[in-house]
Design an enzyme around this catalytic site. Structure first.
Site, PDB file in Angstrom:
ATOM      1  N   LYS A  56      -1.101 -12.242  22.579  1.00  0.00           N
ATOM      2  CA  LYS A  56      -1.669 -11.562  23.747  1.00  0.00           C
ATOM      3  C   LYS A  56      -1.710 -12.555  24.890  1.00  0.00           C
ATOM      4  O   LYS A  56      -2.547 -13.445  24.928  1.00  0.00           O
ATOM      5  CB  LYS A  56      -3.066 -11.018  23.428  1.00  0.00           C
ATOM      6  CG  LYS A  56      -2.997  -9.784  22.524  1.00  0.00           C
ATOM      7  CD  LYS A  56      -3.925  -9.851  21.356  1.00  0.00           C
ATOM      8  CE  LYS A  56      -3.530  -8.789  20.335  1.00  0.00           C
ATOM      9  NZ  LYS A  56      -3.752  -9.202  18.954  1.00  0.00           N
ATOM     10  N   GLU A 106       0.817  -1.222   0.000  1.00  0.00           N
ATOM     11  CA  GLU A 106       0.000   0.000   0.000  1.00  0.00           C
ATOM     12  C   GLU A 106       0.848   1.268   0.000  1.00  0.00           C
ATOM     13  O   GLU A 106       0.340   2.378  -0.072  1.00  0.00           O
ATOM     14  CB  GLU A 106      -0.916   0.025   1.237  1.00  0.00           C
ATOM     15  CG  GLU A 106      -1.989  -1.049   1.265  1.00  0.00           C
ATOM     16  CD  GLU A 106      -1.528  -2.353   1.906  1.00  0.00           C
ATOM     17  OE1 GLU A 106      -0.314  -2.634   1.882  1.00  0.00           O
ATOM     18  OE2 GLU A 106      -2.388  -3.092   2.420  1.00  0.00           O
TER      19      GLU A 106
HETATM   20  P1  AMP Z   1       3.286  -6.740   1.959  1.00  0.00           P
HETATM   21  O1  AMP Z   1       2.661  -5.495   1.485  1.00  0.00           O
HETATM   22  O2  AMP Z   1       2.456  -7.934   1.655  1.00  0.00           O
HETATM   23  O3  AMP Z   1       4.711  -6.898   1.537  1.00  0.00           O
HETATM   24  O4  AMP Z   1       3.289  -6.675   3.540  1.00  0.00           O
HETATM   25  C1  AMP Z   1       3.650  -5.511   4.252  1.00  0.00           C
HETATM   26  C2  AMP Z   1       3.863  -5.900   5.686  1.00  0.00           C
HETATM   27  O5  AMP Z   1       5.086  -6.641   5.799  1.00  0.00           O
HETATM   28  C3  AMP Z   1       4.041  -4.735   6.611  1.00  0.00           C
HETATM   29  O6  AMP Z   1       2.822  -4.150   6.986  1.00  0.00           O
HETATM   30  C4  AMP Z   1       4.755  -5.393   7.769  1.00  0.00           C
HETATM   31  O7  AMP Z   1       3.849  -6.117   8.593  1.00  0.00           O
HETATM   32  C5  AMP Z   1       5.637  -6.399   7.081  1.00  0.00           C
HETATM   33  N1  AMP Z   1       6.993  -5.844   6.941  1.00  0.00           N
HETATM   34  C6  AMP Z   1       7.557  -5.273   5.873  1.00  0.00           C
HETATM   35  N2  AMP Z   1       8.829  -4.908   6.125  1.00  0.00           N
HETATM   36  C7  AMP Z   1       9.074  -5.256   7.409  1.00  0.00           C
HETATM   37  C8  AMP Z   1      10.209  -5.148   8.288  1.00  0.00           C
HETATM   38  N3  AMP Z   1      11.363  -4.655   7.900  1.00  0.00           N
HETATM   39  N4  AMP Z   1      10.053  -5.594   9.543  1.00  0.00           N
HETATM   40  C9  AMP Z   1       8.895  -6.144   9.988  1.00  0.00           C
HETATM   41  N5  AMP Z   1       7.814  -6.278   9.204  1.00  0.00           N
HETATM   42  C10 AMP Z   1       7.902  -5.848   7.935  1.00  0.00           C
END
Ligand code: AMP
Length: 448
Positions: free
Chosen positions: A337, A229
């Protein structure tokens, strides 16, 4: 795939011939597609594929002009669309505009972001369907650097050989892919000759991985956070001038965070009532963002208006410190949780993968009669290594609060990964549906 093609109402579908079997399997379920284009010369077009309206790319474009006059149109016109990884539910569609893509490309090439230049040889080991390979096809074109694509072979050996043969200076990937690369380097006592830095994101980069790249291979890790997004870049981690004289350990603990907001992205953390929380590096809350490359709604308005007073709710829980460094605690759907307190599954996984015998780890919560949920850690071991459940639980002692130590370790052959290389916790939870916590461990932790 068929679900996405239908949802997007795709009309022309271009595919690499390595995906022929997949296209043969799904084409009948994709009624909106008028043309299937195999990315090859006319004489390489597979015969008797059974796919109607199949054309080779070269045949398709052969009678077109080799010049293209860029037309003038509204910069807000749609340019591309990508789907989220769907690790916690169904994939969602984010539609990008020419404007948002261009601004994102400028910002991502900045010195404190990917620092791209015409001297770089860049390898995105992220597929183009994962947020346009993190925008690299655009930012690479913008800066004029050499662009290398990995094809379907993402195992450690293939990626290492490609990095070396193409003189790659900058690579981007999710932690699970880098885990395979590091495993190959370590097992074969190899080094990189030109690789200078790598962006790691899409999931939390374990500090042990950052340390291995930096200390063993002299490669700078740029830990980044973003989302489909957000085109995807939100933050990237680099040091500030005042931190350059800090000792290595202090620098590493900053660099393990997800980093500072890139110019263009605004972020804030809020509590359950929407009240803004302080940037003290301790208080965690729901992370909201806004900016010119952040979506305002999903394709076709699906799911209604997601914005909260103009801010996009990321679904992530995070802290932000006084210097503006963001640290992701967890996805709010993955946080455990336990007895009114929250346990970060990322923290539990990071400790497990620091153990020399652990290749991959995923922490999930399981129902508990007294504490609501307790964490367990699911582990895939490195080949030819051994670690027992007791040894691994022992390894947690002193590294996290006693009550956060998982109640159990479940060893598996392999941890399920989605197409973007992320751990599929939804599938893992299904696989472990009948799992019951060991009584002894439950009693121990409740006493602790
Ligand atoms: P997507 O758009 O499917 O790639 O997912 C995005 C989500 O991936 C984010 O909202 C995070 O929950 C997770 N995410 C992306 N980069 C990181 C990061 N460096 N550390 C932890 N979570 C991450």
């Amino acid at each position: 795939m068929a679900w996405i093609v239908n949802h997007a109402q795709d009309e022309v579908l271009c595919f690499d011939t390595s995906f022929l079997l997949l296209v043969q399997a799904v084409h009948a379920r994709c009624p909106t597609v008028r043309k299937w284009i195999a990315l090859c010369d006319a004489d390489k077009l597979p015969a008797d594929s059974g796919i109607p309206n199949l054309l080779s790319y070269e045949a398709w474009i052969s009678d077109q002009s080799d010049r293209y006059e860029w037309p003038s149109f509204d910069e807000n016109a749609a340019s591309s669309m990508c789907y989220t990884s769907g690790t916690t539910g169904k994939p969602k569609a984010a539609l990008y505009s020419h404007r948002s893509t261009l601004l994102h490309a400028y910002a991502s090439a900045l010195p404190d972001v990917m620092r791209l230049s015409a001297r770089d040889s860049v390898l995105p080991v992220v597929p183009m369907f994962h947020v346009n390979a993190w925008g690299i096809p655009y930012s690479a074109a913008l800066t004029g650097c050499k662009l290398v694509f990995p094809g379907p072979a993402l195992d450690g050996k293939s990626v290492y050989e490609l990095i070396e043969s193409e003189g790659v200076t900058f690579a981007a990937g999710v932690p699970t892919v880098w885990q395979m690369l590091l495993g190959h380097l370590q097992a074969n006592d190899l080094k990189f000759s030109k690789l200078d830095r790598t962006v790691i994101g899409g999931a939390a980069c374990p500090p042990a991985m950052l340390r291995a790249f930096k200390d063993q291979y002299g490669v700078q890790v740029l830990h980044g956070w973003g989302m489909t997004e957000m085109s995807p870049l939100g933050t990237l981690c680099t040091l500030k001038n005042k931190q350059l004289s800090l000792p290595n350990e202090a620098q590493l603990s900053i660099l393990a965070k997800q980093g500072r907001a890139i110019f263009g992205v605004d972020m804030r953390i809020v509590d359950g009532k929407g009240q803004e929380l302080p940037w003290d590096g301790k208080t965690y809350g729901d992370l909201l963002v806004k900016g010119p490359w952040v979506v305002k709604e999903y394709f076709q308005g699906e799911g209604g208006n997601p914005l909260v007073e103009g801010w996009f709710p990321t679904g992530d829980v995070a802290t932000i410190d006084a210097d503006g460094y963001l640290q992701i605690t967890d996805r709010s759907k993955d946080v455990i949780k336990s007895g009114g307190e929250w346990i970060s599954s990322i923290d539990i996984e990071n400790i497990a993968v620091a153990h020399p015998a652990v290749a991959m780890a995923a922490c999930i919560g399981v129902a508990h009669p007294k504490w609501d949920e307790r964490p367990i850690v699911v582990v895939a071991k490195k080949p030819n290594t051994e670690v027992t459940k007791e040894e691994l639980l022992q390894f947690y002692e002193g590294k996290t609060a006693k009550w956060q130590i998982p109640d159990d370790v479940v060893f598996v052959e392999a941890i399920p990964l989605g197409a973007t290389g992320k751990i599929l916790k939804t599938r893992l939870r299904k696989q472990l549906k009948g799992y019951v916590l060991p009584t002894a461990a439950t009693t121990d932790r409740s006493n602790a």
